[in-house]
Write an enzyme that holds these catalytic residues in place. Sequence first.
Site, PDB file in Angstrom:
ATOM      1  N   GLU A  62       6.424 -37.175  46.302  1.00  0.00           N
ATOM      2  CA  GLU A  62       7.618 -36.337  46.320  1.00  0.00           C
ATOM      3  C   GLU A  62       8.798 -37.061  46.952  1.00  0.00           C
ATOM      4  O   GLU A  62       9.931 -36.935  46.494  1.00  0.00           O
ATOM      5  CB  GLU A  62       7.355 -35.037  47.087  1.00  0.00           C
ATOM      6  CG  GLU A  62       8.586 -34.148  47.170  1.00  0.00           C
ATOM      7  CD  GLU A  62       8.331 -32.805  47.819  1.00  0.00           C
ATOM      8  OE1 GLU A  62       9.231 -31.961  47.756  1.00  0.00           O
ATOM      9  OE2 GLU A  62       7.235 -32.608  48.376  1.00  0.00           O
TER      10      GLU A  62
ATOM     11  N   ASP B 133       1.713 -35.603  47.912  1.00  0.00           N
ATOM     12  CA  ASP B 133       2.706 -34.716  48.521  1.00  0.00           C
ATOM     13  C   ASP B 133       2.433 -34.734  50.019  1.00  0.00           C
ATOM     14  O   ASP B 133       1.434 -34.178  50.482  1.00  0.00           O
ATOM     15  CB  ASP B 133       2.597 -33.297  47.970  1.00  0.00           C
ATOM     16  CG  ASP B 133       3.806 -32.443  48.355  1.00  0.00           C
ATOM     17  OD1 ASP B 133       4.531 -32.841  49.280  1.00  0.00           O
ATOM     18  OD2 ASP B 133       4.016 -31.393  47.725  1.00  0.00           O
TER      19      ASP B 133
ATOM     20  N   ILE C 156       3.828 -33.278  52.603  1.00  0.00           N
ATOM     21  CA  ILE C 156       3.720 -31.917  53.121  1.00  0.00           C
ATOM     22  C   ILE C 156       4.059 -30.966  51.975  1.00  0.00           C
ATOM     23  O   ILE C 156       5.213 -30.883  51.548  1.00  0.00           O
ATOM     24  CB  ILE C 156       4.663 -31.637  54.308  1.00  0.00           C
ATOM     25  CG1 ILE C 156       4.390 -32.590  55.470  1.00  0.00           C
ATOM     26  CG2 ILE C 156       4.488 -30.190  54.782  1.00  0.00           C
ATOM     27  CD1 ILE C 156       5.291 -32.370  56.677  1.00  0.00           C
ATOM     28  N   ASP C 157       3.070 -30.272  51.483  1.00  0.00           N
ATOM     29  CA  ASP C 157       3.315 -29.210  50.511  1.00  0.00           C
ATOM     30  C   ASP C 157       3.451 -27.917  51.293  1.00  0.00           C
ATOM     31  O   ASP C 157       2.547 -27.508  52.007  1.00  0.00           O
ATOM     32  CB  ASP C 157       2.143 -29.112  49.521  1.00  0.00           C
ATOM     33  CG  ASP C 157       2.394 -28.050  48.470  1.00  0.00           C
ATOM     34  OD1 ASP C 157       3.575 -27.813  48.147  1.00  0.00           O
ATOM     35  OD2 ASP C 157       1.420 -27.455  47.980  1.00  0.00           O
TER      36      ASP C 157
ATOM     37  N   THR D  10       6.849 -27.368  52.825  1.00  0.00           N
ATOM     38  CA  THR D  10       7.737 -27.864  53.886  1.00  0.00           C
ATOM     39  C   THR D  10       8.536 -26.739  54.538  1.00  0.00           C
ATOM     40  O   THR D  10       8.799 -26.782  55.749  1.00  0.00           O
ATOM     41  CB  THR D  10       8.687 -28.943  53.333  1.00  0.00           C
ATOM     42  OG1 THR D  10       7.917 -30.010  52.786  1.00  0.00           O
ATOM     43  CG2 THR D  10       9.572 -29.508  54.433  1.00  0.00           C
TER      44      THR D  10
ATOM     45  N   ASP E 183       2.725 -31.344  43.474  1.00  0.00           N
ATOM     46  CA  ASP E 183       2.394 -30.026  44.012  1.00  0.00           C
ATOM     47  C   ASP E 183       0.985 -29.580  43.633  1.00  0.00           C
ATOM     48  O   ASP E 183       0.371 -28.787  44.360  1.00  0.00           O
ATOM     49  CB  ASP E 183       3.374 -28.967  43.495  1.00  0.00           C
ATOM     50  CG  ASP E 183       4.795 -29.186  43.960  1.00  0.00           C
ATOM     51  OD1 ASP E 183       4.983 -29.522  45.137  1.00  0.00           O
ATOM     52  OD2 ASP E 183       5.724 -29.008  43.142  1.00  0.00           O
TER      53      ASP E 183
END
Length: 251
Positions: free
Chosen positions: A59, A74, A76-77, A79, A202
């Site tokens: 990302e 990702d 931090i999915d 955020t 994601d």
Amino acid sequence: MIEFMKELVVSTKDILLRGAHEISEKGYADYVTDADIAVQNLITSKINEKYPDIAVVSEENQKQGLDNKCFILDPIDGTTNFKYGLGFFGVSLAYCVDQKIECGVVYEPYRDELFYAVNGKGAFLNGNRIMVNTQKQLKHCLISVGTSPYQRDNTHKRFSLFEKIFDSCIDIRRLGAASLDICYTACGRIDGFFEDGLHIWDYAAAMIILHEAGGKITDNMGNMIDLNNIKSDIVAGNSEINKQLINIIGG
């Protein structure tokens, strides 16, 4: 490969539990924190050390398209949840060969929960085998939805769909991290999930976890997910609930 990936995402726990100290906005309601960057740098550097010839699609580096072999990350999915101190977010890492996900891991640090799967080997949560719920009727299901907050042009249509889904099931939830929504579907904590316009990072890791847990994940027309597309609509559940959600979404 899967053991390396599991160790890698769990190694981010201390960074994530410290929280965010620097926050910037990439777009409306679209945040990046110093922790996102720290996690990405940690994971990418360790991948580069062990697998220097395999690219990382992430990302935060916005690399477009998939190589023959690549990791999809990702850092931090969820955020926004992370920014606000809501403990529902995770690290998502998948390994892809020839546009096919071979294995995936999703780690939620607050609960210290590690979801993972290898193609053909089943899906697991902290070492225990997981399976989707077997409920066949949507009216008896709990469904999670995603609001696609970065895409406000279809808000009315999107929330009209949520109303239709709500009227057809027990209740709906908005949890705020698609990878975990899909993993929660895989382990039976919810019965299904829908969100449009998701990026590949994601859902890539969670997709194989759901598949190996006996679930079905498609776009909103019932088609298989094309990993050549950087974005896709996602409908997840067991095969029957997936079909019933698609009937509502496409109706």
